[in-house]
Scaffold this active site. Sequence first.
Site, PDB file in Angstrom:
ATOM      1  N   HIS A   1       0.791  -1.235   0.000  1.00 17.46           N
ATOM      2  CA  HIS A   1       0.000   0.000   0.000  1.00 17.46           C
ATOM      3  C   HIS A   1       0.817   1.275   0.000  1.00 17.46           C
ATOM      4  O   HIS A   1       0.249   2.358  -0.065  1.00 17.46           O
ATOM      5  CB  HIS A   1      -0.935   0.030   1.203  1.00 17.46           C
ATOM      6  CG  HIS A   1      -2.168  -0.785   1.004  1.00 17.46           C
ATOM      7  ND1 HIS A   1      -3.300  -0.272   0.420  1.00 17.46           N
ATOM      8  CD2 HIS A   1      -2.435  -2.067   1.289  1.00 17.46           C
ATOM      9  CE1 HIS A   1      -4.229  -1.224   0.365  1.00 17.46           C
ATOM     10  NE2 HIS A   1      -3.721  -2.323   0.884  1.00 17.46           N
TER      11      HIS A   1
ATOM     12  N   LYS B   1      -9.057  14.002   3.575  1.00 21.80           N
ATOM     13  CA  LYS B   1      -8.193  12.817   3.638  1.00 21.80           C
ATOM     14  C   LYS B   1      -7.394  12.909   4.927  1.00 21.80           C
ATOM     15  O   LYS B   1      -7.414  13.946   5.583  1.00 21.80           O
ATOM     16  CB  LYS B   1      -7.256  12.766   2.423  1.00 21.80           C
ATOM     17  CG  LYS B   1      -6.556  14.102   2.150  1.00 21.80           C
ATOM     18  CD  LYS B   1      -5.716  14.071   0.881  1.00 21.80           C
ATOM     19  CE  LYS B   1      -6.490  14.148  -0.410  1.00 21.80           C
ATOM     20  NZ  LYS B   1      -6.607  12.864  -1.072  1.00 21.80           N
ATOM     21  N   ARG B   2      -6.675  11.853   5.306  1.00 21.68           N
ATOM     22  CA  ARG B   2      -5.816  11.954   6.474  1.00 21.68           C
ATOM     23  C   ARG B   2      -4.839  13.110   6.295  1.00 21.68           C
ATOM     24  O   ARG B   2      -4.450  13.443   5.167  1.00 21.68           O
ATOM     25  CB  ARG B   2      -5.055  10.646   6.684  1.00 21.68           C
ATOM     26  CG  ARG B   2      -5.878   9.594   7.368  1.00 21.68           C
ATOM     27  CD  ARG B   2      -6.351  10.004   8.744  1.00 21.68           C
ATOM     28  NE  ARG B   2      -5.260   9.993   9.705  1.00 21.68           N
ATOM     29  CZ  ARG B   2      -5.125   9.115  10.686  1.00 21.68           C
ATOM     30  NH1 ARG B   2      -6.024   8.179  10.865  1.00 21.68           N
ATOM     31  NH2 ARG B   2      -4.099   9.186  11.511  1.00 21.68           N
TER      32      ARG B   2
ATOM     33  N   LYS C   1       0.556  14.392   1.554  1.00 22.83           N
ATOM     34  CA  LYS C   1      -0.714  14.714   0.904  1.00 22.83           C
ATOM     35  C   LYS C   1      -0.865  16.222   0.672  1.00 22.83           C
ATOM     36  O   LYS C   1      -1.723  16.663  -0.067  1.00 22.83           O
ATOM     37  CB  LYS C   1      -1.885  14.189   1.745  1.00 22.83           C
ATOM     38  CG  LYS C   1      -1.997  12.659   1.727  1.00 22.83           C
ATOM     39  CD  LYS C   1      -3.150  12.175   2.620  1.00 22.83           C
ATOM     40  CE  LYS C   1      -3.295  10.673   2.673  1.00 22.83           C
ATOM     41  NZ  LYS C   1      -4.068  10.120   1.549  1.00 22.83           N
TER      42      LYS C   1
ATOM     43  N   THR D   1      -8.358   6.815  -2.998  1.00 19.67           N
ATOM     44  CA  THR D   1      -9.709   6.384  -3.371  1.00 19.67           C
ATOM     45  C   THR D   1     -10.673   7.549  -3.201  1.00 19.67           C
ATOM     46  O   THR D   1     -11.714   7.592  -3.855  1.00 19.67           O
ATOM     47  CB  THR D   1     -10.184   5.193  -2.518  1.00 19.67           C
ATOM     48  OG1 THR D   1      -9.955   5.495  -1.137  1.00 19.67           O
ATOM     49  CG2 THR D   1      -9.469   3.911  -2.904  1.00 19.67           C
TER      50      THR D   1
ATOM     51  N   LYS E   1     -14.107   8.760  -5.424  1.00 24.92           N
ATOM     52  CA  LYS E   1     -15.435   9.098  -4.905  1.00 24.92           C
ATOM     53  C   LYS E   1     -15.863  10.482  -5.394  1.00 24.92           C
ATOM     54  O   LYS E   1     -17.011  10.696  -5.777  1.00 24.92           O
ATOM     55  CB  LYS E   1     -15.421   9.109  -3.369  1.00 24.92           C
ATOM     56  CG  LYS E   1     -15.019   7.804  -2.714  1.00 24.92           C
ATOM     57  CD  LYS E   1     -14.711   8.035  -1.219  1.00 24.92           C
ATOM     58  CE  LYS E   1     -13.948   6.872  -0.618  1.00 24.92           C
ATOM     59  NZ  LYS E   1     -13.344   7.213   0.693  1.00 24.92           N
TER      60      LYS E   1
HETATM   61  C1  LIG Z   1     -12.116   7.337   1.067  1.00 30.83           C
HETATM   62  C2  LIG Z   1     -11.714   7.700   2.435  1.00 30.83           C
HETATM   63  C3  LIG Z   1     -10.369   7.900   2.741  1.00 30.83           C
HETATM   64  C4  LIG Z   1      -9.273   7.830   1.705  1.00 30.83           C
HETATM   65  O1  LIG Z   1      -9.098   9.112   1.132  1.00 30.83           O
HETATM   66  P1  LIG Z   1      -7.821   9.453   0.233  1.00 30.83           P
HETATM   67  O2  LIG Z   1      -8.131  10.796  -0.313  1.00 30.83           O
HETATM   68  O3  LIG Z   1      -7.747   8.416  -0.822  1.00 30.83           O
HETATM   69  O4  LIG Z   1      -6.648   9.456   1.141  1.00 30.83           O
HETATM   70  C5  LIG Z   1     -10.022   8.234   4.036  1.00 30.83           C
HETATM   71  N1  LIG Z   1     -10.968   8.353   4.988  1.00 30.83           N
HETATM   72  C6  LIG Z   1     -12.268   8.182   4.726  1.00 30.83           C
HETATM   73  C7  LIG Z   1     -13.265   8.362   5.827  1.00 30.83           C
HETATM   74  C8  LIG Z   1     -12.694   7.844   3.451  1.00 30.83           C
HETATM   75  O5  LIG Z   1     -14.000   7.658   3.211  1.00 30.83           O
END
Ligand SMILES: *Cc1c(COP(=O)(O)O)cnc(C)c1O
Length: 823
Positions: free
Chosen positions: A360, A551-552, A557, A659, A663
């Site tokens: 990952h 995101k985190r 990032k 991911t 979305k």
């Molecule tokens: C999809 C999702 C992530 C992943 O987000 P990235 O932008 O790909 O890092 C992290 N936390 C939650 C709650 C999510 O739904």
Amino acid sequence: MSHFKDNMTAEQLAERALFHLKYSRGKDLRAATTFDKMMCFSHAVRDMAVDGFIATQRQYLDQDVRRVNYLSMEYLIGKMLSNNVYALGIEKIACEALKALNITTEEILALDVEAGLGNGGLGRLAACYLDSLATKELPAYGYGIRYEHGIFRQEFDHGWQKERPDEWLALGYPWELIRPEYTLPVCVYGRVKKNFRPGQGTADVWEDFQVFEAVPYDVPIIGYQVNTVNMLRLWKSQPAEGFRLDVFNQGDYVRAVEEKNWAENVSKVLYPSDYTYAGKELRLIQEYFLASCSVRDIIRRYKKNHSDYSKFAEKNVIQLNDTHPTLAIVELMRVLHDEEQIPWDDAWDITVSTFCYTNHTLLAEALEKWTVDLLQRVLPRHMQIIFEINHRFLQKVELNHPGDGDLMRKVSLIEEGQHKQVRMANLCVIGSNKVNGVSALHSNLLKTNTMPEFNKVYPGKFTNVTNGITHRRWLIKANPELSELISENIGEDWKLDLAELNAFEAYASKRAVQKKFMEIKRQKKVELCQTIKELTGYIVSPDSVFDVQIKRLHMYKRQLLKAMHIIHLYNKIKADPKTKIQPKTFIFAAKAAPAYLIAKSVIKLINTMAEVINNDVDVAGRLKVVFLPDYNVSLAEKIIPAADISEQISTAGLEASGTGNMKLSLNGALTVGTWDGANIEIAQNVGEDNIFIFGNRTEDLAELGRKGYNPWAYMDKSEDLQGVLEALRDNSFDPSEPDLFKDLYNEVTEHGDFYYYLADYEDYIKCNEEVDKLYAKPTKWAEKAILNVARMGWFSSDRSIQDYVDDIWHLKKTPVDMTDDIS
Ligand SMILES: *Cc1c(COP(=O)(O)O)cnc(C)c1O
């Protein structure tokens, strides 16, 4: 006979809920709290999955099917009620039934329990994959840990992140079924002794270990519009039954009872850091706990149909979600060799044929390495087995690549040094038959940059499966209005096969559809405005552009790069309040690992900026900044449908896939992104005209690095950038604390700007100007947004799972037959 859910009426569902209210919770409708109602209604819904659950498990057993066992330390499943109602196809009768309980759908959904058993993307991926596996009628088991406390709840105190414990189990969780009859013992510590085995010479025997127990809790995973109900089995730790208190602590009974509680701590809390590895003993025990119970549970199930291990690998895949469950490889070797007395080479063949590993991340700080000392103390026999695996592996390497000491050093399981360490990623590669990355770029970098030596030793072992998301949760449930618009135009087939979404492309240029699309986007923004007000007190306009980064929080990032852009715009306004500017709302949501101090400074910075910018009369409401607290799945479901812009601005080469990017694009946000992770494949699918790509690519950054990267050079060239960095250096947002953000300033200057913020800054600013130009042309914008939606079909996790099935797992679709008489 068909599935009884198909014949159920609203009255019957309500009756069932009232039955649970009375006999599971001991209340009548008058005494029931809204939480009681949520619990008893959820139980009634769960009942409707039970026949499918039983039939599914029975059929897997009777047909002795090949199964995938997905091992993951994290499952970020979020709320379940609404998705389960949808999967069961009982939305209409559910709404009706709720009336009988005197409660609205909104009220009950608000009380549904958020299961946050993960940090971020990796855990959410596991949840999406379970959904797709069940929906595609594939034989699958999820294995994880039932943490008493999932990811912490985030609050802000004067703009600083404060962590509060997540108490998701405090009032009860309606979806789990406890299975005490499948409780397993788990052993840790102790020592290994050489014992004589008659006829076999000496054998290594693990003894004097401490024992505790693992109790499984099963969460049904309901496939959409199919009979399949798979299970997610979550382990909870507890002291061993019949624990001898006198052994533990001579004579002091009360102390002994207190001390036996260490066993309860194993599944007490999820470690809250994403992409970092700390080497903590309790975490090691957690990882072994998951690995050991899951492996032995799989064996127990296999033995129902088999008396030897000749078909074990034919009947089972064990997929490792990152290196966290790596010890499962060693545990299977231990059981096969030590307990079942299978010769080493045969045991090893079975093991390698069973395991597969998903990598990952390429970030160095995330690579798990456990010291030999710690492993030896906690799992002495496993450490021996690791040495033996390594010894035999290196012998083979030496045979095939004689004299290549450099190669040997790099592929060895043991990293030499003052404190010898075991490299878990190497163990995964050696112990698996397939290794996959999670996007095309990431999988290539894994092969060529991170593990080229292994690619040489094992040609063909490395492959790619690009991540995906379940469109059932992330489009149909999160955005019913957009789903309706799609269905009005192209019918409903896309819900079953997201590739069909492509037919929506033909409507991207139709004015009426564009208008409706933008109306829906505005409606979702109005709804989010309400949430923003409730969570932050800030009032933002649905007529501004919603620019979203959720995101985190991590330096790679680059939330700080987004903040720098906002400072740039703010400086422009302060220099000339009359400057023309596109009204924008910048929406952030992110948790930082509690010990990740610089990430917490970024949160404080953005909250401080929000307070100043949102109240500045010169800004006059044209820019708003909000940081929504406690980012989780439910909050994501609210933000994503309302986004105009999706910020995916990681340093190229460092975001394995992402991911969140999928979305957002699927919900019609345009991506502003670097050439990184799955952004690349999103660009290839939606078309490079329909995405904003900026910045240095991986190979550009490598070149910059080779030449000796100098962030100061960018500052010297740009007055604008100087202004932005001065605001950080001197904290222009709050002169009473001038040094508050020095650490952030230093990060991108003095400390070398490891993540290349300054190298990408100028292009990022330009790119954002292009975004504004496009937004000024509403039909063009709407067309591109719709094209994003229509061309994202490939990113369904159903497609990812099919890739796993075709390339790695080779599972057979197993539709569940419910025509048998079920009594
Ligand atoms: C999809 C999702 C992530 C992943 O987000 P990235 O932008 O790909 O890092 C992290 N936390 C939650 C709650 C999510 O739904």
